[in-house]
Design a protein around this motif. Structure first.
Motif, mmCIF file in Angstrom:
data_model
loop_
_atom_site.group_PDB
_atom_site.id
_atom_site.type_symbol
_atom_site.label_atom_id
_atom_site.label_comp_id
_atom_site.label_asym_id
_atom_site.label_seq_id
_atom_site.Cartn_x
_atom_site.Cartn_y
_atom_site.Cartn_z
ATOM 1 N N PHE A 179 -19.035 -103.088 3.996
ATOM 2 C CA PHE A 179 -20.074 -103.211 5.018
ATOM 3 C C PHE A 179 -21.111 -102.096 4.899
ATOM 4 O O PHE A 179 -22.023 -102.011 5.723
ATOM 5 C CB PHE A 179 -19.434 -103.177 6.406
ATOM 6 C CG PHE A 179 -18.499 -104.327 6.667
ATOM 7 C CD1 PHE A 179 -18.989 -105.579 6.979
ATOM 8 C CD2 PHE A 179 -17.121 -104.159 6.571
ATOM 9 C CE1 PHE A 179 -18.137 -106.638 7.220
ATOM 10 C CE2 PHE A 179 -16.263 -105.210 6.802
ATOM 11 C CZ PHE A 179 -16.764 -106.461 7.125
ATOM 12 N N HIS A 180 -20.949 -101.209 3.910
ATOM 13 C CA HIS A 180 -21.930 -100.152 3.626
ATOM 14 C C HIS A 180 -22.126 -99.226 4.831
ATOM 15 O O HIS A 180 -23.257 -98.852 5.161
ATOM 16 C CB HIS A 180 -23.266 -100.762 3.202
ATOM 17 C CG HIS A 180 -23.164 -101.732 2.070
ATOM 18 N ND1 HIS A 180 -22.866 -101.341 0.775
ATOM 19 C CD2 HIS A 180 -23.274 -103.096 2.031
ATOM 20 C CE1 HIS A 180 -22.826 -102.416 0.001
ATOM 21 N NE2 HIS A 180 -23.063 -103.485 0.741
ATOM 22 N N ILE A 181 -21.030 -98.874 5.477
ATOM 23 C CA ILE A 181 -21.079 -97.955 6.608
ATOM 24 C C ILE A 181 -20.225 -96.732 6.291
ATOM 25 O O ILE A 181 -19.077 -96.857 5.861
ATOM 26 C CB ILE A 181 -20.572 -98.621 7.901
ATOM 27 C CG1 ILE A 181 -21.563 -99.714 8.355
ATOM 28 C CG2 ILE A 181 -20.368 -97.593 9.017
ATOM 29 C CD1 ILE A 181 -21.090 -100.496 9.550
ATOM 30 N N SER A 182 -20.796 -95.569 6.474
ATOM 31 C CA SER A 182 -20.061 -94.308 6.335
ATOM 32 C C SER A 182 -20.511 -93.417 7.475
ATOM 33 O O SER A 182 -21.557 -92.757 7.397
ATOM 34 C CB SER A 182 -20.348 -93.662 4.978
ATOM 35 O OG SER A 182 -19.646 -92.438 4.843
ATOM 36 N N PHE A 210 -17.146 -107.872 -3.010
ATOM 37 C CA PHE A 210 -16.119 -106.840 -3.107
ATOM 38 C C PHE A 210 -16.548 -105.699 -4.023
ATOM 39 O O PHE A 210 -16.117 -104.558 -3.852
ATOM 40 C CB PHE A 210 -14.805 -107.442 -3.603
ATOM 41 C CG PHE A 210 -14.192 -108.434 -2.640
ATOM 42 C CD1 PHE A 210 -14.326 -108.275 -1.279
ATOM 43 C CD2 PHE A 210 -13.490 -109.537 -3.107
ATOM 44 C CE1 PHE A 210 -13.767 -109.176 -0.387
ATOM 45 C CE2 PHE A 210 -12.934 -110.443 -2.228
ATOM 46 C CZ PHE A 210 -13.068 -110.276 -0.854
ATOM 47 N N GLY A 211 -17.407 -106.021 -4.995
ATOM 48 C CA GLY A 211 -17.923 -104.980 -5.885
ATOM 49 C C GLY A 211 -19.075 -104.201 -5.284
ATOM 50 O O GLY A 211 -19.595 -103.265 -5.910
ATOM 51 N N LYS A 212 -19.518 -104.621 -4.091
ATOM 52 C CA LYS A 212 -20.592 -103.950 -3.343
ATOM 53 C C LYS A 212 -21.904 -103.943 -4.123
ATOM 54 O O LYS A 212 -22.678 -102.985 -4.066
ATOM 55 C CB LYS A 212 -20.175 -102.527 -2.964
ATOM 56 C CG LYS A 212 -18.861 -102.461 -2.188
ATOM 57 C CD LYS A 212 -18.365 -101.048 -1.981
ATOM 58 C CE LYS A 212 -16.945 -101.059 -1.432
ATOM 59 N NZ LYS A 212 -16.369 -99.718 -1.285
ATOM 60 N N ILE A 213 -22.119 -105.038 -4.865
ATOM 61 C CA ILE A 213 -23.346 -105.128 -5.650
ATOM 62 C C ILE A 213 -24.305 -106.200 -5.119
ATOM 63 O O ILE A 213 -25.422 -106.331 -5.633
ATOM 64 C CB ILE A 213 -23.046 -105.395 -7.142
ATOM 65 C CG1 ILE A 213 -22.238 -106.700 -7.325
ATOM 66 C CG2 ILE A 213 -22.300 -104.225 -7.756
ATOM 67 C CD1 ILE A 213 -22.001 -107.063 -8.779
ATOM 68 N N SER A 214 -23.895 -106.977 -4.129
ATOM 69 C CA SER A 214 -24.807 -107.942 -3.510
ATOM 70 C C SER A 214 -25.934 -107.174 -2.820
ATOM 71 O O SER A 214 -25.698 -106.154 -2.168
ATOM 72 C CB SER A 214 -24.074 -108.793 -2.475
ATOM 73 O OG SER A 214 -23.080 -109.593 -3.071
ATOM 74 N N GLU A 215 -27.148 -107.684 -2.933
ATOM 75 C CA GLU A 215 -28.264 -107.082 -2.210
ATOM 76 C C GLU A 215 -28.230 -107.507 -0.748
ATOM 77 O O GLU A 215 -28.516 -106.728 0.158
ATOM 78 C CB GLU A 215 -29.578 -107.467 -2.882
ATOM 79 C CG GLU A 215 -29.643 -106.947 -4.322
ATOM 80 C CD GLU A 215 -30.893 -107.371 -5.067
ATOM 81 O OE1 GLU A 215 -31.865 -107.814 -4.411
ATOM 82 O OE2 GLU A 215 -30.906 -107.272 -6.311
ATOM 83 N N SER A 216 -27.861 -108.758 -0.538
ATOM 84 C CA SER A 216 -27.530 -109.277 0.785
ATOM 85 C C SER A 216 -26.682 -110.517 0.542
ATOM 86 O O SER A 216 -26.762 -111.140 -0.525
ATOM 87 C CB SER A 216 -28.780 -109.608 1.612
ATOM 88 O OG SER A 216 -29.479 -110.700 1.054
#
Length: 502
Positions: free
Chosen positions: A422-425, A388-394
């Motif tokens: 999901f790192h989509i923009s 949720f913090g968007k800090i996972s590398e995978s």
């Protein structure tokens, strides 16, 4: 999802659990969850556990039943204009838990707060007229939600949406006892749901039933204890410290031991999807494309060797309009990787057998001289925090549905959306989502759902693995009947549970 499918589950899965003679116990449920940061605010919740608890404390204008149908909740009657851009809702006579009357002003301010604090559902319902303007000006006159009288409110939409009433039934659209928006970050006293918070300390929340509900079972839980724990869930169950392992995987040996204690199971989380999230900060597009090309959902499922799991080619679960067949997906070219050397960590939960099997498969098919993967085992709570913090590398992740429509999954891919991990923009993704929300023709909307998934898949930040769950669906002998809940127990209203009173 086809309503007949839900109804078949409901009729076939409301189980009558076994009983052993014992002294009468209070109608109390004990529900464990990982030690995550529970947000007692439907506008701020990020995880399924917060959703589960908030759904008991707060209610909205509408609600879902276990078959996925929308039913009225705080609404008595309602009308819509011929062009479907104006809806008027007449409220039932009802109060908050502190005795204050629930009014149309509470409804207006609750939805206004939703946009002010940036609630996740705000991205889904920003078609409410003036929503984007109001978020900037904070002037209620700019928002298309008007109080007609104490018990009637009108919603005006910028354009008609087939999803509007469905959106009104999600737990995020809760009604609060707000009198003003002077301090929108804080919630006032009084709960609109059938349970109220009695105490909160040391990762332990105690809820008490304070009012009857039209959907009460014969003997609903009178008290519910939610508690965070890092202890093995099965051990908690064996010690009678929790009354459910609904969301937990359980070995066949442990399940047999629990069934000997008169525990029983119902279908749960059938809409859950497991996937890999690759963070583009650490894994570039060329590498992501290569890694995605090496994954075969069918091969992985054969290795997992469990009949509950089905191949995943997109993001909308099986049985729902917009689900992707293999032929619907734009093919990923089988490609070699000749880019720069990269290394990244892969987060997973070593206590989940399914994730261990997935890791074993991935480390084999992803073997490459220029790609170094470090396995990064951690607890479920830590994995969720990093995701949720968007800090996972995978990360090996999984997600269910928030409500029974494929759009509830797709809106997580919106740009500038806090819950988009999901790192989509991608403006093209946003455009297709907007088009789908306006489309009333079912076949055209299904096509738009599939186009949206293909647009998201081309970024290769998310690799679908499988649908289904290894969750046990188990409940203790204190429970007599559990409604089927194929979207997971976080979507279930606990007053519908029937406790054993004998």
């Amino acid at each position: 999802m086809d309503a007949r499918f839900f109804r078949a589950l409901l009729c076939g899965a409301i189980l009558s659990f076994g009983c052993t003679k014992k002294e009468k116990e209070p109608l109390e449920l004990k529900i464990h969850h990982p030690k995550v940061d529970i947000k007692l605010d439907p506008h701020a919740m990020e995880d399924a556990y917060s959703m589960m608890i908030n759904s008991q404390l707060y209610r909205g204008l509408f609600r879902y039943n276990p078959t996925g149908d929308v039913l009225v909740d705080l609404v008595d009657t309602w009308t819509e204009s011929a062009d479907r851009t104006s809806y008027k809702f007449k409220l039932k006579p009802a109060t908050f838990s502190n005795g204050d009357r629930i009014t149309a002003k509470n409804v207006q301010l609750s939805f206004a707060r939703l946009f002010l604090v940036g609630a996740a559902i705000g991205a889904d319902i920003d078609y409410i007229k003036g929503a984007k303007t109001f978020a900037k000006t904070k002037n209620l006159n700019d928002l298309g939600i008007k109080v007609i009288s104490d018990d009637e409110v009108e919603f005006m939409l910028s354009f008609p949406s087939v999803l509007f009433i469905k959106h009104m039934a999600v737990s995020d659209c809760a009604i609060f006892n707000l009198k003003s928006l002077s301090n929108p970050k804080e919630l006032p006293d009084g709960f609109s749901g059938p349970y109220k918070l009695e105490s909160s300390e040391n990762n332990r929340l105690k809820l008490t039933k304070w009012r009857k509900d039209p959907f009460d079972s014969i003997n609903p839980p009178e008290k519910i204890i939610f508690f965070g724990s890092s202890e093995n869930p099965v051990e908690l169950a064996m010690k009678d410290e929790t009354d459910t392992l609904d969301n937990d995987p359980v070995s066949s040996k442990d399940q047999a031991a629990l069934e000997a204690k008169s525990w029983g199971a119902v279908p749960t989380v059938l809409t859950s999807e497991t996937y890999i999230v690759l963070n583009p900060k650490y894994v570039d597009l060329a590498a992501r494309k290569y890694l995605a090309s090496k994954v075969s959902s069918e091969d992985l499922i054969r290795e997992v060797a469990h009949p509950i799991f089905k191949p995943a080619y997109g993001f909308i679960p099986k049985g729902f309009p917009g689900e992707m067949e293999k032929s619907d997906v734009n093919p990923v070219e089988k490609t070699s990787y000749s880019g720069k050397s990269i290394s990244f960590k892969l987060d997973y939960d070593p206590d989940v057998e399914l994730e261990v099997k997935i890791i074993k498969y991935l480390t084999r098919v992803w073997t490459h001289d220029k790609i170094s993967i470090t396995l990064n085992p951690m607890s479920k709570a830590e994995k969720l925090r990093r995701l949720f913090g968007k800090i996972s590398e995978s990360v090996v992740a999984r997600k269910g549905m928030d409500y029974p429509d494929g759009i509830s999954v797709l809106t997580y891919f919106r740009a500038n959306y806090d819950a988009n991990y999901f790192h989509i923009s991608d403006p093209a993704v946003d455009k297709k989502i907007d088009e789908a929300m306006r489309e009333f023709d079912t076949q055209k909307r299904i096509s738009l759902y599939k186009e949206t998934q293909n647009l998201a898949l081309r970024h290769h930040t998310t690799i679908p693995l499988m649908f289904g769950t290894d969750a046990s669906g188990l409940w203790s002998q204190k429970v007599k009947r559990i409604p089927s809940h194929p979207m997971g127990y976080h979507t279930m209203l606990f007053e519908t549970i029937e406790m054993r009173a004998d």
